[in-house]
Design a protein around this motif. Sequence first.
Motif, PDB file in Angstrom:
ATOM      1  N   ILE A   1       7.080 -14.832 -10.695  1.00  0.00           N
ATOM      2  CA  ILE A   1       8.393 -15.365 -11.411  1.00  0.00           C
ATOM      3  C   ILE A   1       8.972 -14.446 -12.727  1.00  0.00           C
ATOM      4  N   ILE A   2       7.839 -14.206 -13.549  1.00  0.00           N
ATOM      5  CA  ILE A   2       8.056 -13.522 -14.664  1.00  0.00           C
ATOM      6  C   ILE A   2       7.213 -12.053 -14.706  1.00  0.00           C
ATOM      7  N   GLY A   3       7.782 -10.955 -14.925  1.00  0.00           N
ATOM      8  CA  GLY A   3       6.822  -9.848 -14.597  1.00  0.00           C
ATOM      9  C   GLY A   3       7.716  -8.490 -14.744  1.00  0.00           C
ATOM     10  N   HIS A   4       7.178  -7.581 -14.136  1.00  0.00           N
ATOM     11  CA  HIS A   4       7.527  -6.151 -14.049  1.00  0.00           C
ATOM     12  C   HIS A   4       7.429  -5.824 -12.657  1.00  0.00           C
ATOM     13  N   ASN A   5       8.167  -4.803 -11.972  1.00  0.00           N
ATOM     14  CA  ASN A   5       7.786  -4.092 -11.095  1.00  0.00           C
ATOM     15  C   ASN A   5       7.762  -2.655 -11.354  1.00  0.00           C
TER      16      ASN A   5
ATOM     17  N   VAL B   1       0.835  -1.224  -0.089  1.00  0.00           N
ATOM     18  CA  VAL B   1       0.148   0.031  -0.006  1.00  0.00           C
ATOM     19  C   VAL B   1       0.886   1.257  -0.160  1.00  0.00           C
ATOM     20  N   GLU B   2       1.841   1.075   0.678  1.00  0.00           N
ATOM     21  CA  GLU B   2       2.805   2.322   0.676  1.00  0.00           C
ATOM     22  C   GLU B   2       4.320   1.668   0.614  1.00  0.00           C
ATOM     23  N   LYS B   3       4.853   1.827  -0.753  1.00  0.00           N
ATOM     24  CA  LYS B   3       6.188   1.124  -0.735  1.00  0.00           C
ATOM     25  C   LYS B   3       7.284   1.895  -0.069  1.00  0.00           C
ATOM     26  N   SER B   4       8.106   0.879   0.747  1.00  0.00           N
ATOM     27  CA  SER B   4       9.150   1.514   1.567  1.00  0.00           C
ATOM     28  C   SER B   4      10.105   0.536   1.821  1.00  0.00           C
ATOM     29  N   ALA B   5      11.310   0.927   2.253  1.00  0.00           N
ATOM     30  CA  ALA B   5      12.265  -0.128   2.512  1.00  0.00           C
ATOM     31  C   ALA B   5      11.796  -1.501   3.258  1.00  0.00           C
ATOM     32  N   ALA B   6      10.708  -1.262   4.027  1.00  0.00           N
ATOM     33  CA  ALA B   6      10.133  -2.369   4.952  1.00  0.00           C
ATOM     34  C   ALA B   6       9.145  -3.024   3.967  1.00  0.00           C
ATOM     35  N   CYS B   7       8.301  -2.632   3.169  1.00  0.00           N
ATOM     36  CA  CYS B   7       7.286  -3.086   2.174  1.00  0.00           C
ATOM     37  C   CYS B   7       7.947  -2.659   0.849  1.00  0.00           C
ATOM     38  N   PRO B   8       8.876  -3.447   0.258  1.00  0.00           N
ATOM     39  CA  PRO B   8       9.489  -2.967  -1.111  1.00  0.00           C
ATOM     40  C   PRO B   8       8.626  -3.287  -2.292  1.00  0.00           C
ATOM     41  N   PHE B   9       7.307  -4.064  -2.086  1.00  0.00           N
ATOM     42  CA  PHE B   9       6.962  -4.734  -3.576  1.00  0.00           C
ATOM     43  C   PHE B   9       5.960  -4.219  -4.015  1.00  0.00           C
ATOM     44  N   GLU B  10       6.132  -3.767  -5.540  1.00  0.00           N
ATOM     45  CA  GLU B  10       5.192  -3.425  -6.436  1.00  0.00           C
ATOM     46  C   GLU B  10       5.305  -4.072  -7.565  1.00  0.00           C
ATOM     47  N   VAL B  11       4.829  -5.219  -7.554  1.00  0.00           N
ATOM     48  CA  VAL B  11       5.183  -6.076  -8.834  1.00  0.00           C
ATOM     49  C   VAL B  11       3.830  -6.725  -9.405  1.00  0.00           C
ATOM     50  N   ALA B  12       4.020  -7.113 -10.615  1.00  0.00           N
ATOM     51  CA  ALA B  12       2.728  -7.960 -11.145  1.00  0.00           C
ATOM     52  C   ALA B  12       3.255  -8.834 -12.327  1.00  0.00           C
ATOM     53  N   GLY B  13       2.771  -9.789 -12.451  1.00  0.00           N
ATOM     54  CA  GLY B  13       2.989 -10.693 -13.702  1.00  0.00           C
ATOM     55  C   GLY B  13       2.570 -12.171 -13.393  1.00  0.00           C
ATOM     56  N   PHE B  14       3.501 -13.283 -13.371  1.00  0.00           N
ATOM     57  CA  PHE B  14       2.977 -14.581 -13.673  1.00  0.00           C
ATOM     58  C   PHE B  14       3.657 -15.363 -12.602  1.00  0.00           C
ATOM     59  N   SER B  15       2.973 -16.054 -11.689  1.00  0.00           N
ATOM     60  CA  SER B  15       3.480 -16.832 -10.488  1.00  0.00           C
ATOM     61  C   SER B  15       3.230 -18.256 -10.903  1.00  0.00           C
ATOM     62  N   PHE B  16       3.606 -18.949  -9.880  1.00  0.00           N
ATOM     63  CA  PHE B  16       3.178 -20.573  -9.782  1.00  0.00           C
ATOM     64  C   PHE B  16       2.372 -20.669  -8.759  1.00  0.00           C
TER      65      PHE B  16
ATOM     66  N   ALA C   1      16.223 -15.848  -5.757  1.00  0.00           N
ATOM     67  CA  ALA C   1      16.402 -15.058  -6.790  1.00  0.00           C
ATOM     68  C   ALA C   1      15.506 -14.152  -7.280  1.00  0.00           C
ATOM     69  N   ILE C   2      14.221 -15.027  -7.441  1.00  0.00           N
ATOM     70  CA  ILE C   2      12.880 -14.531  -7.747  1.00  0.00           C
ATOM     71  C   ILE C   2      12.248 -13.499  -6.876  1.00  0.00           C
ATOM     72  N   TRP C   3      12.440 -13.540  -5.511  1.00  0.00           N
ATOM     73  CA  TRP C   3      12.137 -12.600  -4.643  1.00  0.00           C
ATOM     74  C   TRP C   3      12.954 -11.352  -4.746  1.00  0.00           C
ATOM     75  N   GLY C   4      14.278 -11.501  -5.186  1.00  0.00           N
ATOM     76  CA  GLY C   4      15.286 -10.277  -5.299  1.00  0.00           C
ATOM     77  C   GLY C   4      14.683  -9.791  -6.611  1.00  0.00           C
ATOM     78  N   PHE C   5      14.323 -10.322  -7.677  1.00  0.00           N
ATOM     79  CA  PHE C   5      13.916  -9.586  -8.974  1.00  0.00           C
ATOM     80  C   PHE C   5      12.711  -8.859  -8.694  1.00  0.00           C
ATOM     81  N   ASP C   6      11.974  -9.371  -7.940  1.00  0.00           N
ATOM     82  CA  ASP C   6      10.551  -8.810  -7.550  1.00  0.00           C
ATOM     83  C   ASP C   6      10.721  -7.390  -6.865  1.00  0.00           C
ATOM     84  N   ARG C   7      11.839  -7.216  -6.125  1.00  0.00           N
ATOM     85  CA  ARG C   7      12.087  -6.127  -5.378  1.00  0.00           C
ATOM     86  C   ARG C   7      13.258  -5.114  -6.049  1.00  0.00           C
TER      87      ARG C   7
END
Length: 631
Positions: free
Chosen positions: A345-349, A323-338, A466-472
Amino acid sequence: MKKAGKFIGRIFIGIVILALIAGAGGAFYFKSYLPNTVAPKSFPQIDGEITVSGLDGQVDIYRDQMGIPHVYASTPHDLFFAQGYVHAQDRFWQMDSWRHIGSGRLSEMFGSGQAETDAFLRTLGWKQTAETEWAQLDADSRAILEAYTEGVNAYLKDHSDTALSLEYAVLGLLSPDYEIEAWTPIHSLTWGKAMAWDLRGNMGEEIERAVLLKTLTPEQVAQLFPAYPEDHPVIVNNIGEGGVTANAGSEAALDYSQVPFENISENVALLDSFLGPWNDGIGSNSWAVSGELSETGMPLLANDPHLGIQMPSIWFQIGLHCVEKSAACPFEVAGFSFAGVPGVIIGHNADIAWGFTNVGPDVMDLYIERINPENPNQYDVNGTWVDFDTREEVIKMSDGTTQTITVRSTRHGPVISDQYGPLKDVGDPEDTEFVPFKDRVSSELPEQYAIALAWTALIPSTPFEAIWGFDRARNWEEFRKAASGFHVPAQNLIYADIEGNIGYQMPGDIPIRKNGDGTLPVPGWTDEYEWQGFLPFEELPYTLNPEEGYIVTANNQVHPRDYPYFISADWDYGFRANRIVEMITSAPGKIDIAYIQQMHGDSFDANAPVFVPLLQKVKNSHLILTPRLIR
């Protein structure tokens, strides 16, 4: 054996159909009753409010007009908790089936017809590897998996049987005592092993070469496995200095005529009904063009990762938003998961986009192990008899019966010949004829032997960190840092960002062999063919903003012609890559989204201009083509 596997495969992808053959009463029941009452019970709740315990705060889930969920939360815990909940809402049957594949427990769902498949999966030991990976994860990664697991189990707490999925109504007829168990992080981690198997690389080619050498000369076999074409594109054209030549030296030549490798191929195929068959006809494409070539002046990235067709799809589209992107909550990502795994897994932030195609490196080697004729529990290591590592595996059937197998492992990996027909402890030196291949070291088959598999996926590591690293990740440097933890399966990582950069990175554990190149099985009783570590990450091919202004990957050769390391001898031959390059370089103007869509839909077969003229010259109406020549 194959019929049983195919039968269960049909259950997996379309189990409801089986209800129609359950008899007239059963057919009437499913036709008249299930669609109107049972099926809707399993549909996800998509509006209103749901109260669950375990969240830090309120979570909002919006589904767009395509049904794609977007999760909004204030903490990473709640974000991944909600993803687990949504995955269970929409795909729990798929998740349940996949975790039984990953753990070698299909017989618990589908009965004794899957005992051989389970035996093979248990022999590979995916679950044991995943358990070791869990123990090695850092605190942040554990927290992601634990939050996701809590979300799945929160849904399971309030739903069971047909309220989870219609398929459980039919499974109840096949396996009436089946009980749905709670989700664990290990179930998510075994997903990585299943994907590594699906993208496993060249073990099939290794067996094919050995089988062909029973009747053909090395020169004839080489004609069936030609080198990568000189006039087809490679992904990275210039990698600079660095490295020492790896995998130099001679390779063993055995008389493979005594080794029934076909049996291994048949039993490997047991997994095809569930994971899809591996073949050269399944290819992925991706490309990125720089802003200099695009209509917008910014990069465009396209990706179509082809995996085996499944129902439901292997992919699950989703958005994860702090809801508020920050160091504590750094995720703003969309795409395809398993379904079964947290993250995208594949997408963009907000800053970068990325895609995958399979590299297909040679990361699987078959070792022929010499067994002590006087003690079958020992194998030879440089002239010394060493005990096999063993463990007992109990396979439970849906009817409550069990089957116990003993899994043996050598220093190279599991013995994959134990459970499968005549491969166990076979060989007769009186019948073994030595094959004097030119410029190779000669080795006769031992009197008794078994076949062990060395595979990088059985070394504990998970691609999901690695995937979680790509996400952020926010830039190329952070993306590459995350990629350094992507060990198996090696993927062509294509990249673009809002700063105008395009890039490529090949990650993965690529063995350095003392001798040989992994294209044929080798003696396991000597150190002459051992792995000596892996290629350093900094020496793996990568590029940022290449001067040509585009990057194309299509399972073709990755590295430049003068690259000093060996990655594989079994690349896709680059016809698709050549076509993509051709379309980029011949674009009628600046490339826009419409032209990208045209490229995606292009049906031109670039093999045809090469092979059709050759076929037209052939007068033999009984011509048989090997698929390898036209991949």
